[in-house]
Scaffold this motif. Structure first.
Motif, PDB file in Angstrom:
ATOM      1  N   ALA A   9       0.713  -1.383  -0.010  1.00 53.54           N
ATOM      2  CA  ALA A   9       0.146  -0.243  -0.103  1.00 53.54           C
ATOM      3  C   ALA A   9       1.340   0.855   0.013  1.00 53.54           C
ATOM      4  O   ALA A   9       0.622   1.908  -0.993  1.00 53.54           O
ATOM      5  CB  ALA A   9      -0.798  -0.010   1.141  1.00 53.54           C
ATOM      6  N   ALA A  10       1.696   1.035   0.698  1.00 50.54           N
ATOM      7  CA  ALA A  10       2.619   2.747   0.812  1.00 50.54           C
ATOM      8  C   ALA A  10       2.998   2.941  -0.564  1.00 50.54           C
ATOM      9  O   ALA A  10       3.898   3.549  -0.466  1.00 50.54           O
ATOM     10  CB  ALA A  10       3.907   2.189   1.448  1.00 50.54           C
ATOM     11  N   ALA A  14       2.863   5.899  -3.015  1.00 47.88           N
ATOM     12  CA  ALA A  14       3.969   6.790  -3.820  1.00 47.88           C
ATOM     13  C   ALA A  14       4.325   6.433  -4.764  1.00 47.88           C
ATOM     14  O   ALA A  14       4.162   8.025  -6.080  1.00 47.88           O
ATOM     15  CB  ALA A  14       5.597   6.093  -3.360  1.00 47.88           C
ATOM     16  N   THR A  15       3.497   5.657  -5.521  1.00 49.31           N
ATOM     17  CA  THR A  15       3.892   5.745  -7.490  1.00 49.31           C
ATOM     18  C   THR A  15       2.965   6.640  -7.707  1.00 49.31           C
ATOM     19  O   THR A  15       2.326   7.511  -8.519  1.00 49.31           O
ATOM     20  CB  THR A  15       2.931   4.240  -7.584  1.00 49.31           C
ATOM     21  N   VAL A  16       1.402   6.297  -6.953  1.00 45.68           N
ATOM     22  CA  VAL A  16       0.086   7.646  -6.787  1.00 45.68           C
ATOM     23  C   VAL A  16       0.250   9.233  -6.625  1.00 45.68           C
ATOM     24  O   VAL A  16       0.124   9.630  -7.964  1.00 45.68           O
ATOM     25  CB  VAL A  16      -1.013   7.188  -6.101  1.00 45.68           C
ATOM     26  N   PHE A  54      -6.360   5.248   0.472  1.00 42.60           N
ATOM     27  CA  PHE A  54      -4.990   6.097   1.264  1.00 42.60           C
ATOM     28  C   PHE A  54      -6.051   6.188   2.741  1.00 42.60           C
ATOM     29  O   PHE A  54      -4.646   5.359   3.627  1.00 42.60           O
ATOM     30  CB  PHE A  54      -4.798   8.028   1.107  1.00 42.60           C
ATOM     31  N   GLY A  55      -6.492   6.214   2.792  1.00 41.61           N
ATOM     32  CA  GLY A  55      -6.968   6.688   4.479  1.00 41.61           C
ATOM     33  C   GLY A  55      -6.930   4.960   5.257  1.00 41.61           C
ATOM     34  O   GLY A  55      -6.393   5.441   6.199  1.00 41.61           O
ATOM     35  N   ALA A  61      -2.574  12.026   1.125  1.00 38.18           N
ATOM     36  CA  ALA A  61      -2.260  12.898  -0.016  1.00 38.18           C
ATOM     37  C   ALA A  61      -2.496  14.199  -0.592  1.00 38.18           C
ATOM     38  O   ALA A  61      -2.581  14.440  -1.440  1.00 38.18           O
ATOM     39  CB  ALA A  61      -2.113  11.847  -1.258  1.00 38.18           C
ATOM     40  N   ALA A  62      -3.558  14.702   0.366  1.00 36.82           N
ATOM     41  CA  ALA A  62      -4.332  15.608   0.234  1.00 36.82           C
ATOM     42  C   ALA A  62      -5.422  15.968  -0.549  1.00 36.82           C
ATOM     43  O   ALA A  62      -5.716  16.853  -1.469  1.00 36.82           O
ATOM     44  CB  ALA A  62      -3.345  17.073  -0.175  1.00 36.82           C
ATOM     45  N   ILE A  63      -5.808  14.583  -1.974  1.00 36.24           N
ATOM     46  CA  ILE A  63      -5.912  14.506  -3.072  1.00 36.24           C
ATOM     47  C   ILE A  63      -7.539  14.709  -2.444  1.00 36.24           C
ATOM     48  O   ILE A  63      -8.191  16.114  -3.437  1.00 36.24           O
ATOM     49  CB  ILE A  63      -6.222  12.758  -3.022  1.00 36.24           C
ATOM     50  N   GLY A  64      -8.171  15.089  -1.904  1.00 36.49           N
ATOM     51  CA  GLY A  64      -9.575  15.272  -1.140  1.00 36.49           C
ATOM     52  C   GLY A  64      -9.411  16.904  -1.026  1.00 36.49           C
ATOM     53  O   GLY A  64     -10.671  17.578  -2.044  1.00 36.49           O
ATOM     54  N   ASN A  65      -8.482  17.859  -0.073  1.00 42.44           N
ATOM     55  CA  ASN A  65      -8.824  19.279  -0.542  1.00 42.44           C
ATOM     56  C   ASN A  65      -8.473  19.480  -1.732  1.00 42.44           C
ATOM     57  O   ASN A  65      -8.630  20.647  -2.083  1.00 42.44           O
ATOM     58  CB  ASN A  65      -7.626  19.226   0.477  1.00 42.44           C
TER      59      ASN A  65
END
Length: 124
Positions: A9-10, A14-16, A54-55, A61-65
């Motif tokens: 998952a880590a 990182a790739t994402v 991610f959660g 990863a601040a995706i949502g914000n």
């Protein structure tokens, strides 16, 4: 649901972050050839899936914000929510087989879920 080992998952996270995370959310692919699912577009349900995934593993990863800021910026300019957004910058998404759709249900729903997740707003 946590089905991947933590180390895997880590690595995925990182790739994402390295390949798909852009200033205003996640692109679906690094390919940019004018199709609706291609970069620079981002789609609300994929942002939500990534935020949730991610959660599960503590991989913020601040995706949502980033995506919420994009939705808010476009809403202030256009006074509407849309089907897809440019996430490599900001703006209305494009490309594909049909014209951009306004007021799309998954954008509405994901925006509400992200606001509920990130916003410390109080009603009234």
């Amino acid at each position: 649901m946590k089905i991947a080992p933590r180390d895997r998952a880590a690595r995925v996270a990182a790739t994402v972050r390295n390949l798909l995370l852009k200033p205003s959310g996640l692109v679906t692919t690094t390919v940019n050839n004018g199709e609706q699912w291609d970069a620079p577009n981002g789609w609300a349900p994929l942002q939500w899936i990534a935020v949730q995934g991610f959660g599960y593993y503590g991989q913020e990863a601040a995706i949502g914000n980033r995506f919420l800021n994009n939705v808010q910026t476009l809403y202030e300019k256009e006074h509407k929510l849309v089907e897809k957004y440019v996430v490599e910058g900001e703006g209305l998404g494009g490309g594909g087989e049909y014209a951009l759709q306004d007021g799309f249900g998954w954008t509405n729903g994901v925006t509400l879920m992200l606001l509920d997740t990130y916003c410390a707003c109080t009603p009234g």
